[in-house]
Write a protein that holds these residues in place. Structure first.
Motif, mmCIF file in Angstrom:
data_model
loop_
_atom_site.group_PDB
_atom_site.id
_atom_site.type_symbol
_atom_site.label_atom_id
_atom_site.label_comp_id
_atom_site.label_asym_id
_atom_site.label_seq_id
_atom_site.Cartn_x
_atom_site.Cartn_y
_atom_site.Cartn_z
ATOM 1 N N ILE A 191 0.842 -1.186 0.000
ATOM 2 C CA ILE A 191 0.000 0.000 0.000
ATOM 3 C C ILE A 191 0.884 1.245 0.000
ATOM 4 C CG2 ILE A 191 -1.743 1.308 1.272
ATOM 5 C CD1 ILE A 191 -2.808 -1.317 2.336
ATOM 6 N N LEU A 192 0.583 2.173 -0.909
ATOM 7 C CA LEU A 192 1.309 3.438 -1.011
ATOM 8 C C LEU A 192 0.348 4.579 -0.692
ATOM 9 C CD1 LEU A 192 3.075 1.435 -2.678
ATOM 10 C CD2 LEU A 192 3.556 3.321 -4.253
ATOM 11 N N ASP A 193 0.855 5.639 -0.067
ATOM 12 C CA ASP A 193 0.008 6.815 0.131
ATOM 13 C C ASP A 193 -0.071 7.611 -1.165
ATOM 14 O OD1 ASP A 193 2.378 8.285 -0.089
ATOM 15 O OD2 ASP A 193 2.568 8.617 2.065
ATOM 16 N N SER A 194 -0.751 8.744 -1.121
ATOM 17 C CA SER A 194 -0.949 9.529 -2.342
ATOM 18 C C SER A 194 0.343 10.135 -2.868
ATOM 19 C CB SER A 194 -1.972 10.643 -2.089
ATOM 20 O OG SER A 194 -1.532 11.495 -1.038
ATOM 21 N N GLN A 195 1.414 10.108 -2.047
ATOM 22 C CA GLN A 195 2.723 10.612 -2.473
ATOM 23 C C GLN A 195 3.658 9.466 -2.864
ATOM 24 O OE1 GLN A 195 3.058 13.966 -2.768
ATOM 25 N NE2 GLN A 195 0.881 13.919 -2.137
ATOM 26 N N PHE A 196 3.094 8.278 -3.033
ATOM 27 C CA PHE A 196 3.825 7.092 -3.495
ATOM 28 C C PHE A 196 4.866 6.599 -2.486
ATOM 29 C CE2 PHE A 196 2.464 9.419 -7.315
ATOM 30 C CZ PHE A 196 1.678 8.451 -7.908
ATOM 31 N N GLN A 197 4.577 6.807 -1.204
ATOM 32 C CA GLN A 197 5.425 6.268 -0.155
ATOM 33 C C GLN A 197 4.794 4.983 0.383
ATOM 34 O OE1 GLN A 197 8.462 7.788 0.641
ATOM 35 N NE2 GLN A 197 7.851 8.995 -1.151
#
Length: 413
Positions: A191-197
């Motif tokens: 799972i990535l956040d909206s900033q691709f982390q």
């Protein structure tokens, strides 16, 4: 100054009251069960030629206006790949009437490696492309971002140096991405956040299903859906359904796209057109050596939210309200007969004044916090309303599909 404090406090109280009594719009919709894709019927909506002699349509995603496909020209780093957009609706982005599912755009601009996965983010109006390979070494562990309106390359984002990204999906409800790694990462979901982390690892899925590799994925509620690679195994086509919360494969139904015998096919990518309506792109290899692709759609059992309607009050409820009002009127008459003394009224007035001052001071403190809460709440409400409109549209689409299938097969769903 006192009036300014009073007005500010009252505004804060009104905002707090509005938010307190404002009943949120309950929108809870999801695929009905783990086995929702068992025995579904697929309807062909798009068919086209593969342009390159070695080309393969690798991935698909859906934007507000288009169904987007990437045809990988070949497995070299020096040839630009082909992006095609087909009208998703019977009107274009400007409201002009168009023929649904016909080609709207074609862009040949750059190489997207294998171009194995795509996901559309409506908040940023960007399409994230999972490369899968790294023919160019500096692209290892990267995704490319495309402008969803122009279909032009925007930028490259590095996720990791440890593995390549096999597939990618976007979860709009939680504003997050879900990726699947290649074999170097054990085909794990992350799972990535909206900033691709990367925020969470859902575990490795190597050897968990049929086939020995995976195609692109999509996210629908608690489910991750993709196709395992079974081309050449002679066992047919399958779909994998994973549960995010349970972190496991929960279903692996066999797919039947109704192709003629002797034709080889390869399902590549799946996405959700509407709630409960899914589209899949399939490469088709014909006996005469020609190659085409087809986009199919299907409808699965789906749990839609119950729509609350305001009903007229019943006669019994009206009678109870009338009785209550009569009792209140009688109580008022008794209170008038037992009026408090002047001293008691002054004392009560002083207590009320002190309480009002305390309330206004408190309201002034929370006023600025309420502004922020209100903005966030309105944004959430807008997303829920959009979701509700999508659900209503999906209901109409499901009804239309049922009518088409009845006309074709003469039987009820």
């Amino acid at each position: 100054m006192k009036w300014e404090v009073l007005v500010t406090g009252l505004i804060g109280i009104v905002l707090f009251w509005c938010i307190w009594i404002w009943e949120p719009m309950e929108v809870h919709a999801e695929i009905a069960s783990d086995d929702a894709f068992e025995g579904v019927t697929w309807e062909k909506i798009i068919e086209g030629d593969i342009e390159s002699p070695k080309g393969v349509v690798q991935s698909m995603c859906v934007t507000d206006d288009y169904i987007i496909l990437i045809e990988n020209y070949d497995d070299t780093a020096d040839r630009s790949d082909i992006i095609k957009a087909y009208y998703r609706n019977d009107t274009d982005a400007h409201g002009k009437r168009v023929e649904k599912y016909t080609q709207a755009k074609r862009v040949v601009e750059r190489n997207y490696e294998h171009g194995n996965g795509m996901a559309y983010n409506p908040n940023t109006r960007e399409i994230a492309v999972a490369l899968y390979t790294h023919l160019n070494p500096e692209n290892r562990g990267c995704i490319f971002l495309i402008d969803a309106d122009t279909l032009s390359f925007k930028k490259k984002v590095k996720i990791t140096d440890d593995y390549n990204i096999l597939g990618i999906g976007y979860d709009e409800a939680l504003d997050r991405y879900i990726i699947q790694t290649n074999v170097d990462g054990g085909y794990s979901f992350k799972i990535l956040d909206s900033q691709f982390q990367v925020t969470e690892d859902l575990g490795k899925y190597e050897g968990s299903s049929k086939g020995n590799n995976f195609q692109d994925l999509c996210v629908s509620g608690d489910y991750i859906i993709n196709f395992p690679l079974t081309l050449g195994l002679g066992i047919g086509d399958f779909m994998n359904v994973y549960s995010i919360s349970r972190k496991e494969l929960v279903s692996c139904p066999q797919m039947d796209f109704g192709l003629e015998s002797g034709i080889v096919d390869e399902p590549e990518s799946i996405c959700e057109l509407e709630p409960g309506v899914f589209a899949a792109v399939v490469n088709v290899y014909h006996e005469d050596g020609s190659r085409t692709f087809s986009v199919y759609k299907t409808m699965v059992p789906y749990n839609f939210p119950a729509v609350k309607t305001e009903e007229e009050p019943k006669e019994e409820e009206q009678a109870e309200e009338t009785s209550a009002r009569e009792q209140e009127d009688g109580g008022d008459q008794k209170e008038e007969e037992e009026k408090p003394s002047l001293t008691e009224r002054v004392r009560n007035l002083m207590k009320t004044t002190y309480s009002m001052k305390t309330i206004m001071k408190t309201a002034l403190i929370i006023f600025f916090a309420l502004d922020i809460v209100l903005v966030v709440y309105l944004k959430v409400l807008a997303v829920r309303r959009k979701r509700k409109r999508m659900l209503e549209k999906a209901r109409r689409e499901r009804q239309r599909i049922r009518q088409q299938i009845r006309a074709m097969y003469g039987e009820q769903l």
